[in-house]
Design a protein around this motif. Structure first.
Motif, PDB file in Angstrom:
ATOM      1  N   THR A 187     -58.094   7.461 -68.116  1.00 30.22           N
ATOM      2  CA  THR A 187     -57.060   7.681 -69.124  1.00 30.22           C
ATOM      3  C   THR A 187     -55.740   7.107 -68.623  1.00 30.22           C
ATOM      4  N   SER A 188     -54.880   6.768 -69.585  1.00 27.53           N
ATOM      5  CA  SER A 188     -53.579   6.205 -69.262  1.00 27.53           C
ATOM      6  C   SER A 188     -52.589   6.631 -70.339  1.00 27.53           C
ATOM      7  N   GLN A 189     -51.477   5.942 -70.404  1.00 25.58           N
ATOM      8  CA  GLN A 189     -50.469   6.236 -71.421  1.00 25.58           C
ATOM      9  C   GLN A 189     -51.078   5.977 -72.804  1.00 25.58           C
ATOM     10  N   GLY A 190     -51.115   7.008 -73.644  1.00 21.00           N
ATOM     11  CA  GLY A 190     -51.736   6.851 -74.944  1.00 21.00           C
ATOM     12  C   GLY A 190     -50.795   6.963 -76.121  1.00 21.00           C
ATOM     13  N   ASN A 191     -49.542   7.293 -75.862  1.00 20.95           N
ATOM     14  CA  ASN A 191     -48.605   7.502 -76.959  1.00 20.95           C
ATOM     15  C   ASN A 191     -47.975   6.189 -77.413  1.00 20.95           C
ATOM     16  N   VAL A 192     -48.034   5.947 -78.706  1.00 17.31           N
ATOM     17  CA  VAL A 192     -47.419   4.756 -79.295  1.00 17.31           C
ATOM     18  C   VAL A 192     -45.926   5.028 -79.491  1.00 17.31           C
ATOM     19  N   PRO A 193     -45.017   4.081 -79.174  1.00 17.66           N
ATOM     20  CA  PRO A 193     -45.277   2.670 -78.858  1.00 17.66           C
ATOM     21  C   PRO A 193     -45.522   2.357 -77.386  1.00 17.66           C
ATOM     22  N   ALA A 194     -45.374   3.346 -76.488  1.00 26.41           N
ATOM     23  CA  ALA A 194     -45.544   3.055 -75.058  1.00 26.41           C
ATOM     24  C   ALA A 194     -46.927   2.496 -74.757  1.00 26.41           C
ATOM     25  N   ALA A 195     -47.943   2.921 -75.520  1.00 34.09           N
ATOM     26  CA  ALA A 195     -49.308   2.456 -75.290  1.00 34.09           C
ATOM     27  C   ALA A 195     -49.484   0.975 -75.595  1.00 34.09           C
ATOM     28  N   LEU A 196     -48.488   0.375 -76.253  1.00 35.32           N
ATOM     29  CA  LEU A 196     -48.524  -1.054 -76.542  1.00 35.32           C
ATOM     30  C   LEU A 196     -47.865  -1.882 -75.439  1.00 35.32           C
ATOM     31  N   ASP A 197     -47.270  -1.209 -74.468  1.00 39.81           N
ATOM     32  CA  ASP A 197     -46.545  -1.876 -73.391  1.00 39.81           C
ATOM     33  C   ASP A 197     -47.473  -2.083 -72.194  1.00 39.81           C
ATOM     34  N   PRO A 198     -47.818  -3.330 -71.871  1.00 39.64           N
ATOM     35  CA  PRO A 198     -48.732  -3.580 -70.750  1.00 39.64           C
ATOM     36  C   PRO A 198     -48.204  -3.113 -69.406  1.00 39.64           C
ATOM     37  N   ASN A 199     -46.898  -2.917 -69.294  1.00 40.40           N
ATOM     38  CA  ASN A 199     -46.327  -2.437 -68.038  1.00 40.40           C
ATOM     39  C   ASN A 199     -46.515  -0.934 -67.841  1.00 40.40           C
ATOM     40  N   GLN A 200     -46.936  -0.245 -68.891  1.00 45.72           N
ATOM     41  CA  GLN A 200     -47.117   1.205 -68.804  1.00 45.72           C
ATOM     42  C   GLN A 200     -48.570   1.644 -68.938  1.00 45.72           C
ATOM     43  N   THR A 201     -49.473   0.675 -69.125  1.00 48.75           N
ATOM     44  CA  THR A 201     -50.848   1.031 -69.459  1.00 48.75           C
ATOM     45  C   THR A 201     -51.858   0.368 -68.525  1.00 48.75           C
ATOM     46  N   LEU A 202     -53.083   0.816 -68.636  1.00 49.76           N
ATOM     47  CA  LEU A 202     -54.181   0.279 -67.835  1.00 49.76           C
ATOM     48  C   LEU A 202     -54.696  -1.009 -68.479  1.00 49.76           C
ATOM     49  N   SER A 203     -54.653  -2.097 -67.737  1.00 55.78           N
ATOM     50  CA  SER A 203     -55.108  -3.377 -68.277  1.00 55.78           C
ATOM     51  C   SER A 203     -56.629  -3.451 -68.275  1.00 55.78           C
ATOM     52  N   THR A 204     -57.163  -4.343 -69.111  1.00 52.34           N
ATOM     53  CA  THR A 204     -58.610  -4.546 -69.137  1.00 52.34           C
ATOM     54  C   THR A 204     -59.114  -5.024 -67.786  1.00 52.34           C
ATOM     55  N   ALA A 205     -58.375  -5.925 -67.151  1.00 55.44           N
ATOM     56  CA  ALA A 205     -58.790  -6.466 -65.857  1.00 55.44           C
ATOM     57  C   ALA A 205     -58.902  -5.368 -64.801  1.00 55.44           C
ATOM     58  N   ASN A 206     -57.924  -4.458 -64.773  1.00 56.36           N
ATOM     59  CA  ASN A 206     -57.966  -3.377 -63.783  1.00 56.36           C
ATOM     60  C   ASN A 206     -59.036  -2.354 -64.127  1.00 56.36           C
ATOM     61  N   LYS A 258     -47.828  -5.942 -84.306  1.00 56.25           N
ATOM     62  CA  LYS A 258     -46.448  -6.263 -83.935  1.00 56.25           C
ATOM     63  C   LYS A 258     -45.504  -5.587 -84.924  1.00 56.25           C
ATOM     64  N   PRO A 259     -44.256  -5.329 -84.545  1.00 55.23           N
ATOM     65  CA  PRO A 259     -43.303  -4.666 -85.457  1.00 55.23           C
ATOM     66  C   PRO A 259     -43.238  -5.376 -86.807  1.00 55.23           C
ATOM     67  N   GLY A 260     -43.381  -4.620 -87.871  1.00 55.34           N
ATOM     68  CA  GLY A 260     -43.343  -5.181 -89.211  1.00 55.34           C
ATOM     69  C   GLY A 260     -44.646  -5.800 -89.668  1.00 55.34           C
ATOM     70  N   GLY A 261     -45.703  -5.736 -88.823  1.00 55.15           N
ATOM     71  CA  GLY A 261     -46.989  -6.332 -89.156  1.00 55.15           C
ATOM     72  C   GLY A 261     -47.732  -5.562 -90.233  1.00 55.15           C
ATOM     73  N   LYS A 262     -48.788  -6.185 -90.740  1.00 52.77           N
ATOM     74  CA  LYS A 262     -49.562  -5.571 -91.820  1.00 52.77           C
ATOM     75  C   LYS A 262     -50.239  -4.275 -91.394  1.00 52.77           C
ATOM     76  N   TYR A 263     -50.507  -4.149 -90.093  1.00 54.78           N
ATOM     77  CA  TYR A 263     -51.099  -2.898 -89.618  1.00 54.78           C
ATOM     78  C   TYR A 263     -50.212  -1.711 -89.985  1.00 54.78           C
TER      79      TYR A 263
END
Length: 374
Positions: free
Chosen positions: A337-356, A160-165
């Motif tokens: 393959t799907s959207q791989g560029n960060v931060p877009a890759a963190l957006d579930p509306n732009q990426t392939l979900s695990t369920a799909n 998340k923004p500002g996280g330790k990662y």
């Protein structure tokens, strides 16, 4: 003399036949190698149901997938590109990079540069030494590769923004940051997903081989497979400028067809067109269920050496919906393959979900069964 020559000829002939049979038994029905180009086949010719495959492609087109590729017996049987995807589009595969780095570590071990049974401190004495905690001194390279080296870390929770990662990611010395964390478990005891582990593996490859991981992989893996060796074609792979090593956790860019070549190498247990690129022993250990993840079978129940294992298939996975899925018994490979560029890759509306992803994968797997039942 004629009789002797006849015996010699027969002996050579039988030896060649035995070698050919052994090769077929070991490497299945691989009758060509896509080093230069992939060949295509009709699904029915490879025992697959075209209708099921099309259903999978239809779902992919509605699920933020950029590229979907299915390989059966070494041939493309289904291929589709959506959104910003294209056959020659080289996208960021994120943590699929980790599995490529695992192959690099295997090649490095085969060549005698590293030994994963050794302690991490033997390669990085400036980070872990006699002044470190006893449990840290016991960390092996295998513990790092299985992500069970014992540090307290919440990789995805801290993204998340500002996280330790991001504190780790932007730190001047990512390796030092990693070893300054608190202990959560003994080495080899508990699995915990951790990008910092993969950075250590890449840095180790660089130290021991005298090449960056990028150059080592290009020479020993990509060139033999025909990845990026065409004139004017070059892989993008980011590096840690402060540490001087290739990023091991992320940062590699590949096309779906290039990813599929890595899958085919794994199907053939490290063998490619007359050459053992990485030892069978390493491949088998890499994809073995070495430690439980705690995720359950919904995603992946087990983890190997930077590869996920879920029973009858194993896979590499990257943030945003990048997947290289391999069914070794069926000699089938699925690339998504799907959207791989960060931060877009963190957006579930732009990426392939695990369920799909699982739904698409299951439709492809059912294509084999459906064809057999007809």
């Amino acid at each position: 003399m004629k009789t002797i020559n006849t015996y010699i000829f027969k002996a050579k002939f039988y030896k060649a036949v035995i070698a050919m049979i052994a090769s077929l038994m070991m490497f299945g029905c691989q009758d060509y190698w896509p080093t230069e180009e992939w060949r295509s086949a009709e699904p029915e010719d490879k025992g697959m149901d075209a209708i099921k495959l099309q259903q999978a492609q239809d779902l992919a087109s509605e699920s933020n997938v950029w590229g979907m590729l299915v390989i059966k017996d070494g041939y493309i049987v289904s291929e589709g590109y959506y959104n910003e995807g294209a056959v020659d589009f080289s996208g960021r595969v994120n943590s699929v990079t980790k599995s490529v780095v695992s192959l690099a570590a295997g090649i490095a071990q085969d060549k005698g540069y590293i030994d994963i049974d050794q302690n991490l401190s033997e390669y990085f004495p400036e980070y872990i030494n006699q002044n470190s905690d006893e449990w840290e001194q016991d960390i092996t390279i295998e513990n790092v590769l299985t992500m069970s080296w014992g540090y307290d870390w919440d990789n995805f929770g801290e993204m998340k923004p500002g996280g330790k990662y991001w504190q780790w990611y932007n730190s001047p010395d990512q390796l030092q940051y990693a070893v300054e964390r608190e202990q959560a478990a003994l080495p080899g005891e508990t699995w915990n997903y951790d990008c910092t582990a993969s950075q250590f593996i890449s840095a180790m490859i660089g130290r021991t081989t005298g090449q960056t991981t990028y150059d080592f992989v290009q020479e020993n893996l990509f060139d033999p497979l025909g990845i990026n060796n065409k004139e004017g074609e070059e892989t993008i792979w980011t590096s840690n400028s402060a540490g001087g090593y290739t990023d091991g956790a992320f940062g590699l860019y590949l096309t779906p067809r290039q990813l599929a070549k890595i899958g085919l190498l794994m199907v053939n247990e490290g063998y490619w067109d007359g050459e053992q690129i990485v030892s069978r022993k390493w491949v088998k250990e890499s994809i073995s269920p070495l430690i439980e993840t705690g995720y359950g079978s919904g995603f992946s129940e087990f983890y190997g050496l930077h590869w996920w294992n879920n029973g009858d298939y194993f896979f590499a996975s990257g943030l945003g919906g990048q997947y290289l899925i391999v069914y070794p018994e069926s000699e089938m490979i699925i690339v998504l393959t799907s959207q791989g560029n960060v931060p877009a890759a963190l957006d579930p509306n732009q990426t392939l979900s695990t369920a799909n992803m699982l739904a698409i994968k299951n439709l492809v797997a059912e294509a084999i069964v459906a064809k057999q039942l007809r």
